[in-house]
Motif scaffolding. Sequence first.
Motif, PDB file in Angstrom:
ATOM      1  N   SER A  42      16.879   3.159  57.614  1.00 44.14           N
ATOM      2  CA  SER A  42      18.141   2.585  58.072  1.00 44.14           C
ATOM      3  C   SER A  42      18.288   1.108  57.743  1.00 44.14           C
ATOM      4  O   SER A  42      19.362   0.535  57.929  1.00 44.14           O
ATOM      5  CB  SER A  42      18.269   2.764  59.593  1.00 44.14           C
ATOM      6  OG  SER A  42      17.248   2.028  60.264  1.00 44.14           O
ATOM      7  N   ASN A  43      17.225   0.478  57.239  1.00 43.67           N
ATOM      8  CA  ASN A  43      17.273  -0.958  56.956  1.00 43.67           C
ATOM      9  C   ASN A  43      16.285  -1.281  55.845  1.00 43.67           C
ATOM     10  O   ASN A  43      15.393  -0.475  55.526  1.00 43.67           O
ATOM     11  CB  ASN A  43      16.966  -1.758  58.221  1.00 43.67           C
ATOM     12  CG  ASN A  43      15.627  -1.410  58.818  1.00 43.67           C
ATOM     13  OD1 ASN A  43      14.581  -1.855  58.352  1.00 43.67           O
ATOM     14  ND2 ASN A  43      15.641  -0.567  59.863  1.00 43.67           N
ATOM     15  N   CYS A  69      24.228   1.314  52.460  1.00 45.68           N
ATOM     16  CA  CYS A  69      23.165   0.414  52.912  1.00 45.68           C
ATOM     17  C   CYS A  69      22.582  -0.416  51.775  1.00 45.68           C
ATOM     18  O   CYS A  69      21.812  -1.365  52.035  1.00 45.68           O
ATOM     19  CB  CYS A  69      22.056   1.214  53.581  1.00 45.68           C
ATOM     20  SG  CYS A  69      22.533   1.953  55.170  1.00 45.68           S
ATOM     21  N   TYR A  70      22.912  -0.096  50.522  1.00 44.04           N
ATOM     22  CA  TYR A  70      22.395  -0.896  49.410  1.00 44.04           C
ATOM     23  C   TYR A  70      22.881  -2.338  49.482  1.00 44.04           C
ATOM     24  O   TYR A  70      22.255  -3.233  48.921  1.00 44.04           O
ATOM     25  CB  TYR A  70      22.812  -0.277  48.070  1.00 44.04           C
ATOM     26  CG  TYR A  70      22.003   0.947  47.681  1.00 44.04           C
ATOM     27  CD1 TYR A  70      20.632   1.003  47.915  1.00 44.04           C
ATOM     28  CD2 TYR A  70      22.601   2.031  47.059  1.00 44.04           C
ATOM     29  CE1 TYR A  70      19.893   2.104  47.562  1.00 44.04           C
ATOM     30  CE2 TYR A  70      21.865   3.153  46.703  1.00 44.04           C
ATOM     31  CZ  TYR A  70      20.508   3.184  46.960  1.00 44.04           C
ATOM     32  OH  TYR A  70      19.765   4.291  46.611  1.00 44.04           O
ATOM     33  N   VAL A 106      22.368   4.391  62.489  1.00 47.23           N
ATOM     34  CA  VAL A 106      21.633   3.600  63.476  1.00 47.23           C
ATOM     35  C   VAL A 106      22.380   2.305  63.780  1.00 47.23           C
ATOM     36  O   VAL A 106      22.457   1.869  64.939  1.00 47.23           O
ATOM     37  CB  VAL A 106      20.212   3.297  62.960  1.00 47.23           C
ATOM     38  CG1 VAL A 106      19.495   2.325  63.904  1.00 47.23           C
ATOM     39  CG2 VAL A 106      19.421   4.585  62.829  1.00 47.23           C
ATOM     40  N   SER A 107      22.964   1.687  62.760  1.00 45.82           N
ATOM     41  CA  SER A 107      23.717   0.448  62.989  1.00 45.82           C
ATOM     42  C   SER A 107      24.926   0.702  63.869  1.00 45.82           C
ATOM     43  O   SER A 107      25.276  -0.136  64.719  1.00 45.82           O
ATOM     44  CB  SER A 107      24.155  -0.159  61.653  1.00 45.82           C
ATOM     45  OG  SER A 107      25.017   0.734  60.942  1.00 45.82           O
ATOM     46  N   ASP A 127      15.703   5.307  66.271  1.00 47.57           N
ATOM     47  CA  ASP A 127      15.860   5.555  64.843  1.00 47.57           C
ATOM     48  C   ASP A 127      14.790   6.560  64.425  1.00 47.57           C
ATOM     49  O   ASP A 127      13.589   6.255  64.458  1.00 47.57           O
ATOM     50  CB  ASP A 127      15.706   4.238  64.073  1.00 47.57           C
ATOM     51  CG  ASP A 127      15.892   4.413  62.568  1.00 47.57           C
ATOM     52  OD1 ASP A 127      16.165   5.552  62.122  1.00 47.57           O
ATOM     53  OD2 ASP A 127      15.774   3.406  61.838  1.00 47.57           O
ATOM     54  N   LEU A 128      15.195   7.744  64.018  1.00 41.46           N
ATOM     55  CA  LEU A 128      14.227   8.782  63.643  1.00 41.46           C
ATOM     56  C   LEU A 128      13.398   8.377  62.423  1.00 41.46           C
ATOM     57  O   LEU A 128      12.233   8.733  62.314  1.00 41.46           O
ATOM     58  CB  LEU A 128      14.948  10.104  63.368  1.00 41.46           C
ATOM     59  CG  LEU A 128      15.621  10.776  64.569  1.00 41.46           C
ATOM     60  CD1 LEU A 128      16.344  12.037  64.116  1.00 41.46           C
ATOM     61  CD2 LEU A 128      14.606  11.114  65.654  1.00 41.46           C
ATOM     62  N   ARG A 129      14.020   7.702  61.471  1.00 36.24           N
ATOM     63  CA  ARG A 129      13.393   7.248  60.227  1.00 36.24           C
ATOM     64  C   ARG A 129      12.925   8.409  59.353  1.00 36.24           C
ATOM     65  O   ARG A 129      13.292   8.498  58.194  1.00 36.24           O
ATOM     66  CB  ARG A 129      12.222   6.289  60.515  1.00 36.24           C
ATOM     67  CG  ARG A 129      12.652   5.041  61.239  1.00 36.24           C
ATOM     68  CD  ARG A 129      11.645   3.916  61.116  1.00 36.24           C
ATOM     69  NE  ARG A 129      10.414   4.169  61.828  1.00 36.24           N
ATOM     70  CZ  ARG A 129       9.533   3.214  62.128  1.00 36.24           C
ATOM     71  NH1 ARG A 129       9.769   1.972  61.766  1.00 36.24           N
ATOM     72  NH2 ARG A 129       8.425   3.508  62.785  1.00 36.24           N
TER      73      ARG A 129
END
Length: 299
Positions: A42-43, A69-70, A106-107, A127-129
């Motif tokens: 997510s980041n 997210c890029y 998540v954001s 956040d599951l990631r």
Amino acid sequence: MYSVPIVFRGAGGAAARVAAQHSQCLENWMANVPGLKVVMPSNPADAKGLLKASIRDDDPVIFIENEICYGDIAEVPDGEYVIPLGKAEIKRAGKDVTLVSYSRMVSFALAAADELAKQGIDAEVIDLRTIKPLDEATVLASIAKTNRAVMIEEGWRFAGIGAEVSARIMEKGFDDLDAPVLRVCSLDAPPGRRTVWYSRSSKLAGSVRGAASRPRIRFARSVQPSLTRSSAGNSPADMLAAKLSSQRSCQPGAAMPANQSGSIGWLSRPSTDEGVRWKTYRSRQARGRCGHARTEATP
């Protein structure tokens, strides 16, 4: 048993919502394949740590990055930085409701948590990631604390990641829930402007607020050690059928007496059979409304 250390890295997500040919959430397809691991950071920091772990893993890994997210800018740890696969992260601690999400959502979950905080609702964000393997232990531990869960995902509702997470919560954390799991998903249509539900954090916060404000409901059961044939000749099956029938006859709004402590109300229906005793426990907020009882009987 063979090792297949390979990483398939690519972009995913609804992106700019330019219809089905370019904006798709297909992580549930990948997660459905036995043996594949699915990772969705997510980041930027998580992207580095999870990608290193994926490359070093002995199994095939599908590494999906959300296109939008890029453009995110954030600090990334220098040097060796590895995040183990299958380990979720609590992005924001809370005590009233658990928001479970992954990747770009998540954001939005964090933004919704900030909106809810202004209304006195303390939301915890997870956040599951890693989609597969799924860190259900972290999710269940959070729900044991907050007693409410909201699954937020960018994909579609049917057979989505949220369906799997919700099923595991129901199977292993049902006794900790005070309300049904709420799922916030995209509309069942190709991604487009009319299917966007998360354009504003206030909309998402409104959906979560509905789950967080529901009355707390507790279910419990009390069963005698044995269920035997009564003197009237009724079989255990007949006795259970009679109890189910009487439970269905309870109408919404029926009064329920409080117990001696005054904090919990319970419903126990009198009957001639002595084998089974039924109770429905309710908290203060739900007292005065009739509910359903979870039951068991030991032959």
